[in-house]
Design a protein around this motif. Sequence first.
Motif, PDB file in Angstrom:
ATOM      1  N   ALA A  23      37.119  35.259  41.782  1.00  0.00           N
ATOM      2  CA  ALA A  23      38.313  35.305  40.926  1.00  0.00           C
ATOM      3  C   ALA A  23      38.039  35.995  39.597  1.00  0.00           C
ATOM      4  O   ALA A  23      38.774  36.896  39.186  1.00  0.00           O
ATOM      5  N   GLY A  73      39.856  39.008  48.868  1.00  0.00           N
ATOM      6  CA  GLY A  73      40.303  39.028  47.473  1.00  0.00           C
ATOM      7  C   GLY A  73      40.429  40.443  46.945  1.00  0.00           C
ATOM      8  O   GLY A  73      41.406  40.789  46.260  1.00  0.00           O
ATOM      9  N   THR A 117      45.252  36.071  39.338  1.00  0.00           N
ATOM     10  CA  THR A 117      44.665  34.827  38.851  1.00  0.00           C
ATOM     11  C   THR A 117      45.359  33.610  39.451  1.00  0.00           C
ATOM     12  O   THR A 117      44.703  32.663  39.883  1.00  0.00           O
ATOM     13  N   ALA A 159      44.531  33.570  43.307  1.00  0.00           N
ATOM     14  CA  ALA A 159      43.122  33.215  43.542  1.00  0.00           C
ATOM     15  C   ALA A 159      42.876  31.739  43.241  1.00  0.00           C
ATOM     16  O   ALA A 159      42.186  31.041  43.991  1.00  0.00           O
TER      17      ALA A 159
END
Length: 149
Positions: A139, A82, A101, A104
Amino acid sequence: MSRTRTDSRLAPSITPTTLAPSRRRVRRAATVVFAVLAAVLAWIVVVPLLGVELVVTGPDGAIGPVSVVAVAGAALLAGAAGWALLAVLEHVTRSAAPAWTVIAGTVLVVSLAGPLTAGTVAAMVSLIALHMIVGVVVAVGLRRSGGRR
């Protein structure tokens, strides 16, 4: 002749823009560490305390346990991936945070298919909870870590 003040040519000044990438890295590293710790803590609650036997069926049909090492490793891998993705997005787009966003969230939803191979309903629910914990920490934590918004 001695100098009593710092010459700017000898000691470059540190400005807020110089510190920003370092702070961003610290926040992102903290997010990854927190995701690993949250996953391990959740595993401790689920397996030793609640007595749920976390087992999954692998692609070859073999049934195997989900160890705390596997949980920590998966959380570390998810966090690092990530972080890398967000860094790339920040270099290629001005709207990295919204793109991050969406991506994720999509990866989190897709990852929920994995727990469906759990050996029992209790294991499935527990693994879904583990995925949600790590996914939300990564996230939200990485989105809040700075960069272009």
